[in-house]
Design an enzyme around this catalytic site. Structure first.
Site, PDB file in Angstrom:
ATOM      1  N   GLU A 174     116.695  29.081 121.391  1.00  0.00           N
ATOM      2  CA  GLU A 174     115.359  29.270 121.985  1.00  0.00           C
ATOM      3  C   GLU A 174     114.641  27.944 122.081  1.00  0.00           C
ATOM      4  O   GLU A 174     115.066  26.953 121.480  1.00  0.00           O
ATOM      5  CB  GLU A 174     114.550  30.248 121.135  1.00  0.00           C
ATOM      6  CG  GLU A 174     114.536  29.899 119.678  1.00  0.00           C
ATOM      7  CD  GLU A 174     114.093  31.087 118.820  1.00  0.00           C
ATOM      8  OE1 GLU A 174     113.351  30.833 117.873  1.00  0.00           O
ATOM      9  OE2 GLU A 174     114.490  32.222 119.119  1.00  0.00           O
ATOM     10  N   ASN A 222     122.091  19.350 107.737  1.00  0.00           N
ATOM     11  CA  ASN A 222     122.757  20.418 106.996  1.00  0.00           C
ATOM     12  C   ASN A 222     123.402  19.874 105.719  1.00  0.00           C
ATOM     13  O   ASN A 222     123.914  18.760 105.699  1.00  0.00           O
ATOM     14  CB  ASN A 222     123.803  21.101 107.871  1.00  0.00           C
ATOM     15  CG  ASN A 222     123.167  21.750 109.084  1.00  0.00           C
ATOM     16  OD1 ASN A 222     121.951  21.945 109.103  1.00  0.00           O
ATOM     17  ND2 ASN A 222     123.951  22.063 110.097  1.00  0.00           N
ATOM     18  N   VAL A 223     123.386  20.704 104.694  1.00  0.00           N
ATOM     19  CA  VAL A 223     123.890  20.276 103.388  1.00  0.00           C
ATOM     20  C   VAL A 223     125.208  20.990 103.060  1.00  0.00           C
ATOM     21  O   VAL A 223     125.681  20.940 101.935  1.00  0.00           O
ATOM     22  CB  VAL A 223     122.832  20.566 102.288  1.00  0.00           C
ATOM     23  CG1 VAL A 223     121.570  19.743 102.518  1.00  0.00           C
ATOM     24  CG2 VAL A 223     122.479  22.059 102.217  1.00  0.00           C
ATOM     25  N   SER A 228     115.015  23.328 114.510  1.00  0.00           N
ATOM     26  CA  SER A 228     113.666  23.673 114.961  1.00  0.00           C
ATOM     27  C   SER A 228     112.859  22.410 115.221  1.00  0.00           C
ATOM     28  O   SER A 228     111.753  22.479 115.746  1.00  0.00           O
ATOM     29  CB  SER A 228     112.970  24.555 113.927  1.00  0.00           C
ATOM     30  OG  SER A 228     112.959  23.907 112.679  1.00  0.00           O
ATOM     31  N   ASN A 259     119.857  24.893 121.965  1.00  0.00           N
ATOM     32  CA  ASN A 259     119.233  25.815 121.012  1.00  0.00           C
ATOM     33  C   ASN A 259     119.218  27.215 121.606  1.00  0.00           C
ATOM     34  O   ASN A 259     119.225  27.388 122.821  1.00  0.00           O
ATOM     35  CB  ASN A 259     117.792  25.366 120.702  1.00  0.00           C
ATOM     36  CG  ASN A 259     117.292  25.911 119.368  1.00  0.00           C
ATOM     37  OD1 ASN A 259     117.277  27.121 119.143  1.00  0.00           O
ATOM     38  ND2 ASN A 259     116.892  25.011 118.465  1.00  0.00           N
ATOM     39  N   HIS A 266     119.967  15.024 104.478  1.00  0.00           N
ATOM     40  CA  HIS A 266     119.444  15.773 103.327  1.00  0.00           C
ATOM     41  C   HIS A 266     120.475  15.924 102.214  1.00  0.00           C
ATOM     42  O   HIS A 266     120.359  16.812 101.378  1.00  0.00           O
ATOM     43  CB  HIS A 266     118.937  17.150 103.785  1.00  0.00           C
ATOM     44  CG  HIS A 266     117.770  17.058 104.724  1.00  0.00           C
ATOM     45  ND1 HIS A 266     117.363  18.091 105.540  1.00  0.00           N
ATOM     46  CD2 HIS A 266     116.912  16.038 104.964  1.00  0.00           C
ATOM     47  CE1 HIS A 266     116.305  17.703 106.249  1.00  0.00           C
ATOM     48  NE2 HIS A 266     116.029  16.463 105.925  1.00  0.00           N
ATOM     49  N   GLY A 325     120.552  23.009 117.474  1.00  0.00           N
ATOM     50  CA  GLY A 325     120.306  24.018 116.441  1.00  0.00           C
ATOM     51  C   GLY A 325     119.326  23.582 115.370  1.00  0.00           C
ATOM     52  O   GLY A 325     119.500  23.904 114.203  1.00  0.00           O
ATOM     53  N   TYR A 355     121.872  27.096  93.293  1.00  0.00           N
ATOM     54  CA  TYR A 355     122.749  26.183  94.024  1.00  0.00           C
ATOM     55  C   TYR A 355     124.211  26.576  93.878  1.00  0.00           C
ATOM     56  O   TYR A 355     125.010  26.373  94.800  1.00  0.00           O
ATOM     57  CB  TYR A 355     122.503  24.724  93.605  1.00  0.00           C
ATOM     58  CG  TYR A 355     121.331  24.158  94.363  1.00  0.00           C
ATOM     59  CD1 TYR A 355     121.474  23.740  95.686  1.00  0.00           C
ATOM     60  CD2 TYR A 355     120.068  24.103  93.800  1.00  0.00           C
ATOM     61  CE1 TYR A 355     120.402  23.277  96.422  1.00  0.00           C
ATOM     62  CE2 TYR A 355     118.985  23.638  94.519  1.00  0.00           C
ATOM     63  CZ  TYR A 355     119.160  23.221  95.836  1.00  0.00           C
ATOM     64  OH  TYR A 355     118.095  22.776  96.570  1.00  0.00           O
TER      65      TYR A 355
HETATM   66  P1  OAD Z   1     115.605  25.807 111.075  1.00  0.00           P
HETATM   67  O1  OAD Z   1     115.975  27.074 110.378  1.00  0.00           O
HETATM   68  O2  OAD Z   1     114.196  25.330 110.987  1.00  0.00           O
HETATM   69  O3  OAD Z   1     115.947  25.937 112.622  1.00  0.00           O
HETATM   70  C1  OAD Z   1     117.156  26.468 113.086  1.00  0.00           C
HETATM   71  C2  OAD Z   1     117.156  26.349 114.585  1.00  0.00           C
HETATM   72  O4  OAD Z   1     118.433  26.732 115.049  1.00  0.00           O
HETATM   73  C3  OAD Z   1     116.131  27.235 115.300  1.00  0.00           C
HETATM   74  O5  OAD Z   1     115.457  26.456 116.277  1.00  0.00           O
HETATM   75  C4  OAD Z   1     116.993  28.323 115.965  1.00  0.00           C
HETATM   76  O6  OAD Z   1     116.448  28.762 117.213  1.00  0.00           O
HETATM   77  C5  OAD Z   1     118.289  27.579 116.172  1.00  0.00           C
HETATM   78  N1  OAD Z   1     119.507  28.402 116.199  1.00  0.00           N
HETATM   79  C6  OAD Z   1     119.818  29.481 115.429  1.00  0.00           C
HETATM   80  N2  OAD Z   1     121.064  29.900 115.664  1.00  0.00           N
HETATM   81  C7  OAD Z   1     121.581  29.066 116.609  1.00  0.00           C
HETATM   82  C8  OAD Z   1     122.836  28.957 117.266  1.00  0.00           C
HETATM   83  N3  OAD Z   1     123.847  29.794 117.015  1.00  0.00           N
HETATM   84  N4  OAD Z   1     123.003  27.971 118.183  1.00  0.00           N
HETATM   85  C9  OAD Z   1     121.997  27.106 118.471  1.00  0.00           C
HETATM   86  N5  OAD Z   1     120.781  27.156 117.870  1.00  0.00           N
HETATM   87  C10 OAD Z   1     120.582  28.113 116.958  1.00  0.00           C
HETATM   88  O7  OAD Z   1     116.628  24.694 110.546  1.00  0.00           O
HETATM   89  P2  OAD Z   1     116.524  23.111 110.570  1.00  0.00           P
HETATM   90  O8  OAD Z   1     115.825  22.625 111.777  1.00  0.00           O
HETATM   91  O9  OAD Z   1     117.889  22.612 110.289  1.00  0.00           O
HETATM   92  O10 OAD Z   1     115.771  20.797 104.603  1.00  0.00           O
HETATM   93  O11 OAD Z   1     115.628  22.836 109.291  1.00  0.00           O
HETATM   94  C11 OAD Z   1     115.408  21.501 108.910  1.00  0.00           C
HETATM   95  C12 OAD Z   1     115.319  21.362 107.429  1.00  0.00           C
HETATM   96  O12 OAD Z   1     114.343  22.277 106.921  1.00  0.00           O
HETATM   97  C13 OAD Z   1     116.566  21.750 106.679  1.00  0.00           C
HETATM   98  O13 OAD Z   1     117.519  20.717 106.641  1.00  0.00           O
HETATM   99  C14 OAD Z   1     116.023  22.031 105.293  1.00  0.00           C
HETATM  100  C15 OAD Z   1     114.717  22.726 105.614  1.00  0.00           C
HETATM  101  O14 OAD Z   1     113.681  22.423 104.754  1.00  0.00           O
HETATM  102  C16 OAD Z   1     116.388  20.599 103.401  1.00  0.00           C
HETATM  103  O15 OAD Z   1     117.214  21.346 102.934  1.00  0.00           O
HETATM  104  C17 OAD Z   1     115.969  19.333 102.726  1.00  0.00           C
END
Ligand code: OAD
Length: 262
Positions: A228, A113-114, A202, A226, A130, A200, A74
């Site tokens: 994609e 986001n953290v 998933s 997003n 989170h 942004g 961390y």
């Molecule tokens: P992910 O890594 O699962 O997803 C990131 C998303 O952002 C994907 O759908 C990419 O296609 C998209 N992406 C990447 N670059 C981009 C950009 N420049 N502009 C727009 N979209 C873009 O991340 P999260 O969905 O945030 O939990 O993940 C959710 C949680 O999973 C996180 O908060 C974390 C993890 O477990 C904890 O830390 C508790």
């Protein structure tokens, strides 16, 4: 002219309550790796950390077993997020909130986001689902800690009275519940908004992944930004494909230029 962008600007200009959900993709252009990354973004960890299972580094049981290792991970991540800057997408969201400031319009920014980049871009009404990795509390009693030194090899101890429990980041770990007040506020924002924008993310990790569906069930227009398509994309009213740092500033410019209804 991007017709979908125009449509979304129209939704926003005609709305009274906006809820936004951001995920790791929003910070990708700042240089913070995403979680479920692809292509060049794939190395989400520095090589030093790649050999560890994330659930071992980000769980209460992992912390109990290897407090020094978890602390150092961390510390590395805190240094990373504090060494980067908010990008154009973060700034555009803060600008959009300013446009919505006067009541009765409301703007709620729900983030998974953290990294605190939305705070640093001066967004105001932020719900950190989170938690964050730049503030700390003690493991046993949740006493909030003040300033914590960097590069310590081990977690410092809580100095609240006789506590002496180890400090940990104020983040939600695997197997832990979200802060109920934050979750309730996020659910309420999703239920009450006219427009919900998922950016942004998933859209896979619960309970955040349910928020867009709650908003839609309550009549909101659903928008996704997003790089994609995701699990959510089939269900949205408008999908804006691209980098949030490109799409959001264009969108905010259009909203600013939009003739507002009275
Ligand atoms: P992910 O890594 O699962 O997803 C990131 C998303 O952002 C994907 O759908 C990419 O296609 C998209 N992406 C990447 N670059 C981009 C950009 N420049 N502009 C727009 N979209 C873009 O991340 P999260 O969905 O945030 O939990 O993940 C959710 C949680 O999973 C996180 O908060 C974390 C993890 O477990 C904890 O830390 C508790």
């Amino acid at each position: 002219m991007n017709v979908t962008l125009e449509l979304v600007a129209d939704y926003i200009a005609n709305s009274r309550k906006i809820a936004v959900l951001t995920g790791a993709g929003t910070s990708a252009e700042s240089g913070v790796p995403t979680f479920r990354a692809q292509g060049q973004n794939k190395s989400a960890q520095a090589p030093l950390w790649e050999k560890y299972d994330p659930s071992e580094l980000a769980s209460p049981s992992g912390f109990k077993r290897h407090p020094d290792l978890v602390w150092q991970w961390y510390d590395w991540r805190r240094n990373l997020v504090e060494s980067v800057s908010p990008n154009a997408g973060h700034h555009a969201l803060a600008a959009l909130e300013k446009l919505y400031h006067p009541q009765p319009r409301t703007f709620t920014l729900i983030t998974q986001n953290v990294d605190r980049l939305h705070h640093r871009a001066k967004s105001q009404n932020i719900l950190e689902m989170h938690g964050n990795i730049v503030s700390f509390r003690c493991f046993d009693h949740g006493h909030q800690a003040g300033e914590v030194e960097r590069s310590l090899p081990s977690p410092p101890l809580c100095n609240d009275g006789q506590c002496h429990s180890k400090l940990r980041p104020n983040v939600v770990w695997f197997g832990e519940s979200l802060d109920s007040a934050v979750l309730d506020a996020a659910m309420a924002a999703a239920r009450q908004c006219d427009v919900f924008i998922a950016i942004g993310t998933s859209a896979l990790v619960q309970p955040a992944a349910s928020l867009p569906y709650i908003a839609r069930e309550h009549g909101a227009k659903l928008v996704e930004i997003n790089l994609e398509r995701t699990a959510l994309s089939e269900n949205v009213d408008a999908f804006l494909q691209g980098r949030s740092g490109d799409v959001l500033p264009s969108l905010v410019d259009l909203v600013k230029a939009h003739p507002r209804p009275v």
